[in-house]
Scaffold this active site. Sequence first.
Site, PDB file in Angstrom:
ATOM      1  N   HIS A 136       0.846  -1.185   0.000  1.00 35.45           N
ATOM      2  CA  HIS A 136       0.000   0.000   0.000  1.00 35.45           C
ATOM      3  C   HIS A 136       0.887   1.242   0.000  1.00 35.45           C
ATOM      4  O   HIS A 136       1.935   1.259   0.644  1.00 35.45           O
ATOM      5  CB  HIS A 136      -0.894   0.009   1.235  1.00 35.45           C
ATOM      6  CG  HIS A 136      -2.019  -0.981   1.160  1.00 35.45           C
ATOM      7  ND1 HIS A 136      -2.260  -1.733   0.047  1.00 35.45           N
ATOM      8  CD2 HIS A 136      -2.953  -1.339   2.074  1.00 35.45           C
ATOM      9  CE1 HIS A 136      -3.307  -2.505   0.264  1.00 35.45           C
ATOM     10  NE2 HIS A 136      -3.738  -2.299   1.496  1.00 35.45           N
ATOM     11  N   LYS A 570     -13.111   5.283   7.912  1.00 35.21           N
ATOM     12  CA  LYS A 570     -13.501   6.323   6.949  1.00 35.21           C
ATOM     13  C   LYS A 570     -15.023   6.410   6.849  1.00 35.21           C
ATOM     14  O   LYS A 570     -15.587   7.477   6.648  1.00 35.21           O
ATOM     15  CB  LYS A 570     -12.890   5.975   5.582  1.00 35.21           C
ATOM     16  CG  LYS A 570     -13.241   6.933   4.455  1.00 35.21           C
ATOM     17  CD  LYS A 570     -12.391   6.642   3.236  1.00 35.21           C
ATOM     18  CE  LYS A 570     -12.870   7.441   2.033  1.00 35.21           C
ATOM     19  NZ  LYS A 570     -13.810   6.695   1.203  1.00 35.21           N
TER      20      LYS A 570
END
Length: 912
Positions: A136, A570
């Site tokens: 990532h 999120k």
Amino acid sequence: MIHTPVPDTPFVPPLISGTEDRVALDVLFRSLVDVCRRHQPELEAVLRGQADIAGLSPELTARALQVQGIWFQLIAIAEQNTAMRRRRHVERNAGRDRLKNSFSAVLARAAAQGVPAATVHALLASLRVRPTLTAHPTEAKRVTVLEKFRRIYLILKELEMPRWTERERQALMDDLRDEVELVWMTGELHLEKPTVDREVAWGLHFFDETLFEMLPETLVSLEEALQAAYPGTRFEVPAFFQFGSWIGGDRDGNPFVTAEVTRRTLRRNALASLARYRDGIAGLARTLSISARSLPVPASFGVALAEQLALQPDGEKIARRNPGEPYRQFLTCLSRRLDATIAGLDGSGSVGPGYGDADLLIADLRALEQGLSEAGCPSLAANRVRPVRRMVEIFRFSTVRLDIRENTTRTTRALQALWRRTQQGDPPDVDAPAWTDWLEAELARPLDGLPDLAGLPEEAQETLATFRLVAEMRGSLDREAFGSFVLSMTHSVPDILGVYLLAKTAGVFLDAAGIEICPLPIVPLFETIDDLRAAPGIMRALLKIPVVRRSARQQGGVQEVMIGYSDSNKDGGFVASNWELAKAQRLLTQVGEQAGIGIAFFHGRGGSVSRGGAPTARAIAAQPPGSIRGRFRTTEQGEVVSFKYANRGTAAYQMELLASAVLAHAIDGAAGGGPAANPEFDDVMEALSGASRAAYVQLLTHPDLVTYFGAASPLDEIALLNIGSRPARRFGARSLADLRAIPWVFAWSQNRHGITGWYGVGSGLKSLLDVRGEGGRALLRRMFEQSPLFRLVMDEVEKTLLTVDLDIARDFAGLCPDEAAREAVFAMIEAEYRLTCAMALEVSGARDLAERFPLYRGRLTERLPVLNQVSREQVDLLRRFRAETDEARRETLKSALLLSINCVATGFGATG
């Protein structure tokens, strides 16, 4: 660049000792100042904090930001060095069992509590720990820079040694200064977006530098702790700790990871481990120069040697070359077979018989161990041969267990392409019963050979080619070359059944008909809060399906489920994410118990607090009772990997820390210990979760948030850092929903708002106190003392609040040209920040935030003056970069801007 010669003054660094970091910091700072004087003397005042960056030219600003970034890296190295010295100090003065979070401490406590050796033995048999490296885009440092910082760390270790003379210590200081100078002259920024192949090389760097050597030592550490805690009891420690990887296998939203890229990755991973084994066996051959005249050869080993020599085309020549040295002859044969295996993989053409799999090499090394033991040399067997054998058992012929990850959008399109081949018309909606009926019918229908992929859409062919690669490589490379297939965006049972059908169509199943068992674990990933809530129902239905049950039993009687920390945060904010993850694990654990198939959890954590990053031992201790049971997988992302595994001492500590925490959780569960469920606390967490999420969603859905976030943060500019091959958005849409969690977190940390680690917490706590009054306050304080989950949440919230700076955040807000949007959004953030600070202190009863973490506060205090200066400069650079129209000047500003982003990320120790 100005080059002003500065006379070198001899500096003899003092002995680095004790448990403080000041001497190490002084030595490193002296090195950096010397380099600064040599190359850019006008920046020494900036480095010393005696001058501001503001007002410098863009070129000098970029250099000043690089210098500050280097200093943050050197601080981190000094802190790692100091932490290692502190651990040695505790072990030396109090004993290893007093070393917090060590195997010795965990097992000494278990023995003292009366946990039987038989219980520990049973837990060891089922212990499975697998940190999984991901590519990532959160690592801002290049491999070449990592290598230089590694050498600086090693020189610092040398300066701990009292044996050096004054002349030798000065030479070490010169070496240190040279390495710092090389870092100075090496560009830290990626000049272009890294390819997947470069990301694979980045991951393998840590194995070559530390993990091949130190992971077997972790098993030895456990064996020693077992013997100390349970003297006289014989334990067999399996190779329970292995590494997984997504690098080269994660194609979720990354079009650059293809079946061919995955094939190359598997080969490179295999070659890395095989090369290390070859070196290990060559070292044994040099060492074990034992003459048959001085040590009689056991009959069983004589037979094994004869078999090895017979396999080699020039076996007689090998025997003549090392006459009377049976162990060298044996190791020469093993080395030849490894050479042949490597040649077969790298395309150079194998000569002679190789190894078909790692099990054969393990068996040969066991034969060597046994031969030495029977000959009366058990110490040589244990101390020389066994570490190599352990290495092979852990890393096999794959180094890592490579996961394949894909999202349901891609898998569904491949399945729809298969439907159109055999059915009339368009496929039904994926939620329709007809779609599920078709999937189940296809899974039950025996295969009549593998279907031809020609004629399918290119995307579907690529998806099925990946599954065919799994079938091929499991048979030809290593049965454990692959870990699991992780299905992102899992929303339903048909989503998971579809992956089973793709695996069947590609020939992955163990039986030719493709109806019995899929050996590749299919792991659903539940990411959003809605998905976490739906997960128990989905898994309850899934575990009733015969092919799933048969496959899970073949895979050890366990069904793995991945839970996502980043997207749930999120989606709902920090408190709601943590609570929903805990609830999901509890309920899924019950589902597994009811189905007779255990559910093991794969934790999709990031480096930052808001993406699940937290102190390892405390995070594991806070997991629901019974949810681990000795099995633990977690992602290790970006800068977390380099922090944990760049240096051997730190790597050994981090691996033992993780494994001992899992073992402790398992022992507590088996012994009936650990935190029990508390309905009263659960009710409070439910209320806090709901109220905090409501506040967070109110911000998230504010009509001006997208405008504000894009302007008041370096969101778009972060993509210019080139720190990952993967796009920042899964499907390329310009929406908050499509934005990945990593740039979401990264940008909020850069603009010093940091909302992802605290927003909504104050509103949640105030809401509860408004309703429950003084009784609620007392209850929260009791939870603060007694609930591991609530305490972990509050601790991490307080730490995050310390990184927020409202004055700087307001400067970033000034970048938003829409005054109404700017004022509305910032007012919400400012109010919630002040409320959260007040509520956090109300709960803890402290006077200052995070006052119970003096080391953390000290580290932050060391960095904040520079970080604040760099953050303010970043605001100015963003404003100038966005307004500049001249390409040459824009490029100069871009370099300085990216270095400011890099510097802040380095200073805080996390990007996303």
